[in-house]
Design a protein around this motif. Structure first.
Motif, PDB file in Angstrom:
ATOM      1  N   LYS A   1       0.868  -1.179   0.000  1.00 18.77           N
ATOM      2  CA  LYS A   1       0.000   0.000   0.000  1.00 18.77           C
ATOM      3  C   LYS A   1       0.905   1.230   0.000  1.00 18.77           C
ATOM      4  O   LYS A   1       1.706   1.419   0.919  1.00 18.77           O
ATOM      5  CB  LYS A   1      -0.903   0.009   1.234  1.00 18.77           C
TER       6      LYS A   1
ATOM      7  N   TRP B   1      -2.751   3.761  -3.154  1.00 18.13           N
ATOM      8  CA  TRP B   1      -3.012   2.668  -4.079  1.00 18.13           C
ATOM      9  C   TRP B   1      -2.240   1.439  -3.634  1.00 18.13           C
ATOM     10  O   TRP B   1      -1.337   1.514  -2.824  1.00 18.13           O
ATOM     11  CB  TRP B   1      -2.665   3.060  -5.519  1.00 18.13           C
TER      12      TRP B   1
ATOM     13  N   LEU C   1      -1.808  -3.383 -10.101  1.00 11.44           N
ATOM     14  CA  LEU C   1      -2.120  -2.153  -9.382  1.00 11.44           C
ATOM     15  C   LEU C   1      -3.635  -2.060  -9.219  1.00 11.44           C
ATOM     16  O   LEU C   1      -4.383  -2.294 -10.173  1.00 11.44           O
ATOM     17  CB  LEU C   1      -1.593  -0.949 -10.171  1.00 11.44           C
ATOM     18  N   SER C   2      -4.087  -1.712  -8.013  1.00  6.43           N
ATOM     19  CA  SER C   2      -5.531  -1.635  -7.750  1.00  6.43           C
ATOM     20  C   SER C   2      -5.799  -0.684  -6.582  1.00  6.43           C
ATOM     21  O   SER C   2      -4.878  -0.134  -5.991  1.00  6.43           O
ATOM     22  CB  SER C   2      -6.090  -3.027  -7.422  1.00  6.43           C
ATOM     23  N   LYS C   3      -7.072  -0.537  -6.279  1.00  7.30           N
ATOM     24  CA  LYS C   3      -7.549   0.236  -5.126  1.00  7.30           C
ATOM     25  C   LYS C   3      -6.998   1.662  -5.118  1.00  7.30           C
ATOM     26  O   LYS C   3      -6.501   2.146  -4.107  1.00  7.30           O
ATOM     27  CB  LYS C   3      -7.230  -0.482  -3.815  1.00  7.30           C
ATOM     28  N   ILE C   4      -7.109   2.337  -6.258  1.00  4.76           N
ATOM     29  CA  ILE C   4      -6.649   3.724  -6.354  1.00  4.76           C
ATOM     30  C   ILE C   4      -7.681   4.633  -5.711  1.00  4.76           C
ATOM     31  O   ILE C   4      -8.867   4.574  -6.039  1.00  4.76           O
ATOM     32  CB  ILE C   4      -6.447   4.137  -7.821  1.00  4.76           C
TER      33      ILE C   4
ATOM     34  N   GLU D   1      -8.559  -2.738 -11.844  1.00  4.09           N
ATOM     35  CA  GLU D   1      -7.164  -3.040 -11.558  1.00  4.09           C
ATOM     36  C   GLU D   1      -6.423  -3.021 -12.883  1.00  4.09           C
ATOM     37  O   GLU D   1      -7.020  -3.183 -13.951  1.00  4.09           O
ATOM     38  CB  GLU D   1      -7.012  -4.362 -10.833  1.00  4.09           C
TER      39      GLU D   1
ATOM     40  N   HIS E   1     -12.557   7.428  -5.695  1.00  5.75           N
ATOM     41  CA  HIS E   1     -12.004   6.106  -6.000  1.00  5.75           C
ATOM     42  C   HIS E   1     -12.021   5.883  -7.508  1.00  5.75           C
ATOM     43  O   HIS E   1     -12.961   6.303  -8.176  1.00  5.75           O
ATOM     44  CB  HIS E   1     -12.811   5.008  -5.308  1.00  5.75           C
TER      45      HIS E   1
END
Length: 165
Positions: free
Chosen positions: A32, A125, A108-111, A82, A78
């Motif tokens: 993270k 992210w 890469l995810s959860k930006i 991904e 958000h």
């Protein structure tokens, strides 16, 4: 989209995630990351995103930078999906590239980002990497530290999901 070059970021958390790939256990680490970035990075997500969130204000500066929040009440935003493959390079403290850790084929995810008054955005992210044992140890030594990263998304494609597969 979201390419960074020798950008300072904070390793906010590390989460080991073993997965079964057939009969083989494959070890991953979710990293993270957090960084305050110029709002111009929003242009790489969508050409109209920065102008939707920021304006020049009553007294624009001579360069026409968009520094003032249009809607400060919006808070954290958000970005879905991904992205893979992403190349992540964590630059070492030495002057040689051999001190760097380079992870290819990452996800890469959860930006998430929070627009800030003054023309910056606080980004958070996750990047899932598959380190060898030595790099896994080095990563855990960087927990809560500021590092310089280069993130290359030039070959990345968007996939549905949030990175919790």
């Amino acid at each position: 989209m979201f390419d960074l070059t020798k950008q300072t970021a904070r390793v906010d958390n590390l989460n080991p995630k073993p997965e079964m790939h057939g009969a083989e256990e494959v070890k991953f680490i979710d990293i993270k990351l957090k960084a305050d970035l110029s709002n111009t990075i929003l242009d790489s997500f969508s050409p109209t995103l920065r102008e939707a969130l920021f304006c020049a204000g009553p007294q624009p500066d001579m360069h026409g930078h968009l520094k003032h929040l249009k809607h400060p009440e919006l808070g954290v935003q958000h970005w879905a999906g991904e992205f893979r493959p992403v190349v992540l390079q964590i630059h070492g403290s030495g002057r040689s590239a051999k001190d760097d850790m380079v992870f290819r084929e990452t996800r890469l995810s959860k930006i998430a980002f929070e627009p800030k008054e003054g023309g910056t955005c606080a980004f958070v992210w996750n990047i899932r990497v598959q380190p060898n044992e030595a790099d896994a140890g080095r990563l855990f030594g960087l927990m809560h530290a500021e590092v310089r990263i280069t993130q290359d998304m030039s070959a990345a494609t968007t996939h549905e999901g949030d990175g919790d597969e």
